[in-house]
Scaffold this motif. Structure first.
Motif, PDB file in Angstrom:
ATOM      1  N   VAL A 326       1.402  -0.957   0.220  1.00  0.00           N
ATOM      2  CA  VAL A 326      -0.046   0.031  -0.007  1.00  0.00           C
ATOM      3  C   VAL A 326       1.070   1.288  -0.045  1.00  0.00           C
ATOM      4  O   VAL A 326       0.701   1.636  -0.669  1.00  0.00           O
ATOM      5  CB  VAL A 326      -0.526   0.096   1.411  1.00  0.00           C
ATOM      6  N   THR A 327       1.663   1.270   0.816  1.00  0.00           N
ATOM      7  CA  THR A 327       2.371   2.554   1.011  1.00  0.00           C
ATOM      8  C   THR A 327       3.677   3.039  -0.400  1.00  0.00           C
ATOM      9  O   THR A 327       3.493   3.744  -0.757  1.00  0.00           O
ATOM     10  CB  THR A 327       3.956   2.236   2.287  1.00  0.00           C
ATOM     11  N   ALA A 328       4.118   1.801  -0.844  1.00  0.00           N
ATOM     12  CA  ALA A 328       4.758   1.624  -1.993  1.00  0.00           C
ATOM     13  C   ALA A 328       3.985   2.454  -3.121  1.00  0.00           C
ATOM     14  O   ALA A 328       4.413   2.902  -4.198  1.00  0.00           O
ATOM     15  CB  ALA A 328       5.206   0.134  -2.263  1.00  0.00           C
ATOM     16  N   ALA A 329       2.452   1.365  -3.017  1.00  0.00           N
ATOM     17  CA  ALA A 329       1.603   2.768  -3.840  1.00  0.00           C
ATOM     18  C   ALA A 329       0.970   3.698  -4.099  1.00  0.00           C
ATOM     19  O   ALA A 329       1.487   4.479  -5.885  1.00  0.00           O
ATOM     20  CB  ALA A 329       0.704   0.899  -4.090  1.00  0.00           C
ATOM     21  N   ARG A 330       1.359   4.361  -2.824  1.00  0.00           N
ATOM     22  CA  ARG A 330       0.864   5.543  -2.451  1.00  0.00           C
ATOM     23  C   ARG A 330       1.822   6.553  -2.774  1.00  0.00           C
ATOM     24  O   ARG A 330       1.743   7.626  -3.323  1.00  0.00           O
ATOM     25  CB  ARG A 330       1.166   5.528  -1.355  1.00  0.00           C
ATOM     26  N   MET A 331       3.347   5.624  -2.488  1.00  0.00           N
ATOM     27  CA  MET A 331       5.016   6.272  -3.122  1.00  0.00           C
ATOM     28  C   MET A 331       4.493   6.587  -4.661  1.00  0.00           C
ATOM     29  O   MET A 331       5.048   8.011  -5.109  1.00  0.00           O
ATOM     30  CB  MET A 331       5.565   5.738  -2.130  1.00  0.00           C
ATOM     31  N   ALA A 332       4.155   5.413  -5.801  1.00  0.00           N
ATOM     32  CA  ALA A 332       4.409   5.588  -6.429  1.00  0.00           C
ATOM     33  C   ALA A 332       3.174   7.182  -7.355  1.00  0.00           C
ATOM     34  O   ALA A 332       3.230   7.675  -8.376  1.00  0.00           O
ATOM     35  CB  ALA A 332       4.226   4.687  -7.488  1.00  0.00           C
ATOM     36  N   PHE A 333       2.371   6.406  -6.531  1.00  0.00           N
ATOM     37  CA  PHE A 333       1.130   7.620  -7.190  1.00  0.00           C
ATOM     38  C   PHE A 333       1.407   8.809  -6.826  1.00  0.00           C
ATOM     39  O   PHE A 333       1.417   9.528  -7.580  1.00  0.00           O
ATOM     40  CB  PHE A 333       0.060   7.180  -6.540  1.00  0.00           C
ATOM     41  N   ARG A 334       2.086   9.373  -5.370  1.00  0.00           N
ATOM     42  CA  ARG A 334       2.290  10.524  -5.551  1.00  0.00           C
ATOM     43  C   ARG A 334       3.259  11.234  -6.192  1.00  0.00           C
ATOM     44  O   ARG A 334       3.405  12.564  -6.845  1.00  0.00           O
ATOM     45  CB  ARG A 334       3.310  10.877  -4.146  1.00  0.00           C
ATOM     46  N   GLN A 335       4.445  10.038  -6.678  1.00  0.00           N
ATOM     47  CA  GLN A 335       5.270  11.013  -7.762  1.00  0.00           C
ATOM     48  C   GLN A 335       5.154  10.706  -8.929  1.00  0.00           C
ATOM     49  O   GLN A 335       5.442  12.009 -10.001  1.00  0.00           O
ATOM     50  CB  GLN A 335       6.449   9.839  -7.896  1.00  0.00           C
ATOM     51  N   LEU A 336       4.261   9.911  -9.495  1.00  0.00           N
ATOM     52  CA  LEU A 336       3.393  10.460 -11.011  1.00  0.00           C
ATOM     53  C   LEU A 336       2.649  10.295 -11.887  1.00  0.00           C
ATOM     54  O   LEU A 336       2.251  10.479 -12.564  1.00  0.00           O
ATOM     55  CB  LEU A 336       3.552   7.999 -11.027  1.00  0.00           C
TER      56      LEU A 336
END
Length: 784
Positions: A326-336
């Motif tokens: 979940v955290t990885a998905a949120r970080m990628a969402f935030r960046q991209l």
């Protein structure tokens, strides 16, 4: 972690990831509805969608369409006698049966249908007692040798040789005008739109196959707009196979790229959901699929895969910092999400510029592509990271991402030299030379068709072989330019009008590219000659109005009911762009010189008039569309990066690609037309994605204090593989079109393959070189 990863979550991120079950349920509900709608989509098109309705030629043609029988949307069926000629009982009986069968096909304008068996096809001759005439095939015809001899004589006296009857007497034509809409046989108050695919199939099954099997000595040739479109739709059914092949190739490449079966399946499913949503929305809004918009699902799939790859790459990199999916998905969402949104909005704006072109099929393509981009925002930018937050990615993929982030990459290190002070000037020089070469060779690019027949189909297609047969055996080709002569009521028979029409015919017959010209003058001259014992001295126009009135009385169908409009039919060698341009210019010059009160020469009708109008619209729209698409994409980049230098870095590689694309089209002999014009906008719209993703990452590293070359190396490490993979994957997806039965789709596949690959190369190679001269890293650090 980078600053993008450390910055606080946005409201949209919290809304999505704090309500993940609701997002999934909402997408499922939307999918259920749109899947049902997508299942209802059917291939459809219409004559009016394929033409520029706002062009003066088309408006004049539609204004007078009731006065121009057989000059609009028609099909010509040529029935050939393989052995012998048409003067046999068996051939004439087969021709009669075909005529009767076609007569009852729905969508045929029966009142204007014409063949040797039509009562309106008549012969006339001058005898000692005056004029004599009658039906070419009289009521007394019985197929006997005597009646066949009479038939031969009647045809010779009818003036139909080279028109309805071949010059070598081995075939004859059935002219079949069509109705765009016709009354429902079961409910006469309801109108049904002509289904071109169904109509084409009826011609094949009820006419060609049936009668060729019934009489082996007969061969049927069919040409016309409806038949061409029907063949196009049939050929495009094979698109489904290409789509399946593209999915298979993409699956293998994605699996190799991600090293994770779960994320590969997630990208494919969310992208296929986007394609289905787009098709469902099309049907919901009342659109169908025509031969040109069939490429839109491919583009939606390609764009979806492009952004899906970026998302998976970002999640894999983020997984190197955390084990929590979940955290990885949120970080990628935030960046991209922001660069992804900007790229997709740029795509959409690029597609919307196609609405500037006043041709229905192109506007529907623009709407379909824009809808596709809109749904990708929901499926690939939102649904995909939510899905991955549940599924996670494999440990193998996470391990690979961590290794990629920690180790040095000789390949990326070598490519980072494109940003070095020594290599950048060389790259710019090469780009300038390529730009100059592309501009020079691109001057050979033509507007319109460059081949005979139907250039949308391959030269050896049945349609083009049939068209070639008609061209070789008849004096009147299938390419007709119609100049409408307007007068006051009863004015078309006046000497001044007929003399001006005669002068126009003479000018057009002596214009390069013209086979012949026909009008009521042709009949009048023959009639006057006949009234004077057939003397060639009298084959001219009389100044006596009574003589003229008598002579044109036999010109049935060559003027309207109140004699206020008479067409001049100009038969062309072909409808190539240069032929149309040359002939239309000659007709325009004549009209400008001779239009006066009570007499007006109006352009243009006939299929050649429609082609000429289409070419003029495309020529006028091409530059406007290009300016609009680049302006729109540039504004999007300016709003995103707030830097003119950054915008130039992203846009200039696209400009080079467009110019080289034009040069490639000129080299391959592909004209700019309805089928190819959208490729230019689509190539720019999709190509901008590469530059946006690369520059957004490059800028983030520059803000951290890295040198340009080091920042570019880190950019390549993080997103370079995804960009190259996307370019190759997109190219492979559309290169399969090269094997299509439809030539224009094969041409589009070749062009899109070039543009996808070259845009990717431009972003990797030219963008960092431009950044070396345009970007000031110190200012970026101060803004950070």
């Amino acid at each position: 972690m980078t600053k993008h990863q450390q910055k606080p979550a946005s409201f949209l991120e919290r809304l999505i990831f704090n309500n993940r079950p609701a997002v999934v349920v909402l997408c499922l509900l939307i999918s259920a509805f749109l899947f049902y709608q997508a299942a209802q989509v059917r291939p459809q098109t219409s004559f009016e969608k394929m033409i520029p309705l706002g062009h003066p030629y088309i408006q004049k043609m539609l204004e007078h369409q009731n006065d121009l029988a057989n000059l609009g949307n028609t099909v010509r069926i040529s029935v050939e006698a393989v052995e012998g000629d048409i003067f046999s009982k068996e051939y004439m009986e087969t021709l009669r049966q075909i005529h009767d069968e076609v007569f009852y096909i729905h969508g045929v304008d029966r009142s204007n249908m014409k063949s040797l068996w039509s009562p309106s096809v008549r012969w006339t001759e001058v005898t000692e007692e005056g004029f004599a005439g009658g039906e070419v095939i009289p009521q007394t015809y019985d197929g006997s040798p005597e009646s066949l001899d009479d038939l031969r004589d009647n045809i010779l006296k009818s003036g139909q040789i080279g028109r309805l009857v071949a010059n070598n007497f081995k075939s004859s034509i059935i002219d079949v005008p069509l109705l765009e809409s016709y009354p429902d046989p079961e409910d006469q108050s309801r109108q049904i739109k002509l289904d071109y695919q169904k109509f084409s199939h009826e011609l094949e099954e009820k006419i060609r196959e049936k009668y060729q099997a019934q009489n082996p000595n007969v061969k049927v040739h069919i040409i016309g707009f409806a038949k061409k479109v029907g063949d196009l739709i049939d050929g495009l059914v094979g698109v489904a196979l290409f789509f399946i092949v593209a999915i298979g190739i993409t699956f293998v490449l994605l699996l190799w790229f991600t090293r994770c079966l779960k994320s590969t399946i997630a990208v494919l499913i969310t992208t296929l959901i986007a394609v289905t949503w787009q098709l469902g929305l099309l049907h919901t809004l009342g659109f169908g699929l025509d031969p040109y918009s069939m490429l839109v699902p491919f583009l939606v799939f390609a764009i979806g895969i492009s952004h899906g790859v970026q998302k998976i790459n970002g999640i894999a990199m983020a997984s190197g910092y955390t084990e929590d999916p979940v955290t990885a998905a949120r970080m990628a969402f935030r960046q991209l999400f922001i660069p992804g949104m900007v790229a997709l909005l740029s795509d959409a704006v690029g597609f919307v510029t196609l609405l500037l072109i006043d041709i229905g099929v192109i506007r529907e393509l623009a709407i379909g592509a824009s809808l596709g981009v809109a749904v990708i925002i929901l499926t690939n930018l939102i649904l995909l990271p939510v899905a991955i937050s549940y599924m996670g990615i494999s440990q193998r993929a996470i391990k690979q991402a961590r290794e990629e982030a920690s180790r040095d990459h000789p390949f990326w290190r070598a490519l980072s030299n494109f940003a070095s002070p020594k290599v950048a000037p060389i790259s710019i020089t090469i780009a300038v030379v390529a730009l100059a070469g592309g501009l020079w060779y691109g001057q050979n690019l033509k507007i319109g068709d460059l081949d005979q027949g139907a250039p949308e189909l391959h030269p050896d297609s049945r349609y083009n072989l049939d068209n070639d047969f008609v061209i070789r055996n008849y004096s009147t080709s299938s390419d007709v330019l119609v100049v409408m002569v307007k007068t006051a009521p009863e004015g078309c028979s006046h000497y001044d009008t007929l003399a001006a029409m005669d002068e126009l015919m003479w000018k057009m017959q002596n214009t390069e590219g013209v086979q012949s010209a026909v009008s009521m003058v042709s009949v009048a001259r023959q009639g006057i000659k006949g009234m004077n014992e057939g003397s060639l001295k009298w084959e001219t126009l009389s100044r006596n109005q009574h003589v003229l009135n008598n002579s044109i009385a036999r010109a049935e169908g060559m003027y309207n009911s109140d004699c206020s409009l008479a067409p001049v039919l100009v038969f062309l060698n072909d409808h190539k762009a240069e032929t149309l341009e040359h002939v239309v210019a000659a007709a325009k010059d004549f009209a400008e010189e001779n239009n006066r009160e009570g007499l007006e020469f109006v352009l243009a009708a006939g299929n050649a008039g429609i082609e000429a109008a289409t070419n003029e619209v495309i020529a006028a729209s091409e530059t406007t569309m290009l300016i609009a698409v680049y302006l729109a994409v540039s504004i999007m980049c300016l709003l995103t990066f707030r830097s003119l230098a950054a915008t130039l870095c992203v846009i200039m590689p696209l400009v080079l690609t467009s110019i080289l694309g034009n040069a490639l089209m000129a080299f391959m002999g592909i004209g700019v037309k309805v089928a190819t014009l959208p490729v230019i906008a689509l190539g720019v719209g999709i190509g901008v994605d590469y530059g946006i993703y690369i520059y957004s990452r490059l800028e983030s590293f520059l803000r951290q204090g890295m040198t340009l070359q080091e920042a570019y190396y880190q950019t390549l490490k993080s997103t370079g593989k995804a960009v190259i993979f996307t370019g190759v994957c997109l190219a492979i997806g559309v290169v399969t079109w090269v094997f299509s039965a439809i030539k224009f789709q094969a041409d589009m596949g070749m062009m899109l393959t070039f543009m996808f690959l070259w845009n990717m190369v431009g972003a990797i190679w030219l963008l960092p070189a431009l950044a070396r001269f345009l970007i000031n890293p110190e200012k970026l650090r101060q803004k950070a």
